[in-house]
Design an enzyme around this catalytic site. Structure first.
Site, PDB file in Angstrom:
ATOM      1  N   LYS A  48      -5.227   0.062  10.468  1.00  0.00           N
ATOM      2  CA  LYS A  48      -5.041   1.154  11.432  1.00  0.00           C
ATOM      3  C   LYS A  48      -6.351   1.919  11.620  1.00  0.00           C
ATOM      4  CE  LYS A  48      -0.094   1.495  10.544  1.00  0.00           C
ATOM      5  NZ  LYS A  48       1.051   2.165   9.908  1.00  0.00           N
ATOM      6  N   GLN A  92       1.912   6.927   5.971  1.00  0.00           N
ATOM      7  CA  GLN A  92       2.329   5.548   5.720  1.00  0.00           C
ATOM      8  C   GLN A  92       3.552   5.529   4.803  1.00  0.00           C
ATOM      9  OE1 GLN A  92       1.038   2.905   7.304  1.00  0.00           O
ATOM     10  NE2 GLN A  92       2.394   1.479   6.267  1.00  0.00           N
ATOM     11  N   ASP A 115       4.145   8.127  15.148  1.00  0.00           N
ATOM     12  CA  ASP A 115       5.085   7.086  14.720  1.00  0.00           C
ATOM     13  C   ASP A 115       6.389   7.168  15.528  1.00  0.00           C
ATOM     14  OD1 ASP A 115       4.332   5.229  12.747  1.00  0.00           O
ATOM     15  OD2 ASP A 115       4.376   6.752  11.172  1.00  0.00           O
TER      16      ASP A 115
HETATM   17  N1  GUN Z   1       5.522   1.323   6.982  1.00  0.00           N
HETATM   18  C1  GUN Z   1       5.867   0.162   7.584  1.00  0.00           C
HETATM   19  N2  GUN Z   1       5.785   0.275   8.923  1.00  0.00           N
HETATM   20  C2  GUN Z   1       5.373   1.522   9.185  1.00  0.00           C
HETATM   21  C3  GUN Z   1       5.091   2.236  10.402  1.00  0.00           C
HETATM   22  O1  GUN Z   1       5.222   1.739  11.519  1.00  0.00           O
HETATM   23  N3  GUN Z   1       4.671   3.521  10.236  1.00  0.00           N
HETATM   24  C4  GUN Z   1       4.555   4.103   9.019  1.00  0.00           C
HETATM   25  N4  GUN Z   1       4.156   5.356   8.966  1.00  0.00           N
HETATM   26  N5  GUN Z   1       4.814   3.472   7.885  1.00  0.00           N
HETATM   27  C5  GUN Z   1       5.213   2.194   7.975  1.00  0.00           C
END
Ligand code: GUN
Length: 277
Positions: A48, A92, A115
């Site tokens: 990311k 995350q 998100d």
């Molecule tokens: N963990 C797995 N997928 C995601 C996501 O799309 N966003 C976040 N914040 N954590 C995750």
């Protein structure tokens, strides 16, 4: 048979965003918070951050120890909510057991919730008047738009009912005019449902779950899974080799949904940025 190339589509999206960002008065800012040392989460967060840098965002990567208290994490989010150069905040998931995930998600102001997991943003998705939509399902809708399928009236099966993928995915498909069935751990006779589906979205988190006899001839299969098997190999939720010759389109792992989730996060950060400048 089409292999839906999420990697290439994501590259095109990043290229477009990079061009657009050059016209902005300041770079969009994304803060990504990682708590603890889960190896998979470390990889996702690094990917990311790299994507942010590539498109010219300001990227703030915040790494906290797994014994951070909920209060400390909440005050970190408060600080980022108030920070003018930060447009998006992503924590995350999963978080350590002692932290209430829901409380953390709700602490992010909806304008910066890139998100799309907050009650406000999920509520808007439910009402089909979205502001920021969860990245993985939104990225999958983008992938489906690249193949020749009209979702109006189609029978779609989503395998998995998580807050991150399954539930918002079902709502995206409903918003697109499909008839949607959500399958989960307690579902009886899943194959009876998938065998009738025009589209199957596999988000169960079980490696190679979906086999040839699960899917209908000429259907479309999207694989959300990233599963590490005992031999260290990464596989999707779909047994690609078994299924590929029966379907009209399929997304691969790797190179399918994964890169699209990140490209969509960048899109969402641009939406958040635009709502704030
Ligand atoms: N963990 C797995 N997928 C995601 C996501 O799309 N966003 C976040 N914040 N954590 C995750």
């Amino acid at each position: 048979m089409d292999i839906i190339d999420g990697k290439e589509l994501a590259r095109q999206i990043r290229q477009q965003i990079k061009k657009e960002v050059e016209t902005f008065s300041r770079p969009p800012g994304l803060a990504v918070i990682l708590v603890g040392d889960d190896p998979a989460s470390q990889v996702y967060v690094k990917n990311k951050t790299n994507a942010c840098v590539e498109v010219g965002f300001y990227s703030d990567q915040i790494h906290k120890s797994s014994n951070i208290t909920q209060e400390e994490l909440l005050s970190e989010i408060k600080r980022l909510n108030e920070n003018k150069i930060i447009d998006g905040i992503l924590v995350q998931l999963p978080l350590p057991e002692h932290i209430n995930e829901k409380a953390i998600i709700e602490a992010i102001i909806p304008e910066k919730d890139v998100d799309g997991f907050s009650s406000e943003n999920i509520g808007k998705l439910m009402q089909n008047k979205s502001f920021i939509r969860p990245c993985t399902p939104k990225g999958i809708m983008n992938m489906l738009s690249t193949i020749d399928i009209d979702l109006n009236g189609k029978d779609c099966v989503v395998i998995g009912a998580s807050n991150i993928v399954g539930r918002p995915m079902a709502m995206e498909l409903l918003n697109a005019g499909a008839t949607v069935t959500i399958c989960h751990k307690l579902t009886k006779n899943i194959t009876a449902k998938t065998n009738n589906a025009d589209v199957v979205i596999a988000a169960a988190g079980v490696g190679n779950l979906v086999k040839k006899d699960w899917v209908k001839q000429n259907s479309v299969v999207i694989d959300v899974g990233i599963n590490r098997m005992d031999d260290g190999k990464i596989v999707g939720d779909v047994d690609f080799e078994s299924v590929k010759d029966k379907v009209s389109a399929i997304s691969p792992v790797p190179g399918g949904v994964g890169p699209m989730t990140i490209a969509t996060l960048l899109e969402n950060t641009v939406i958040a940025y635009k709502s704030r400048v």
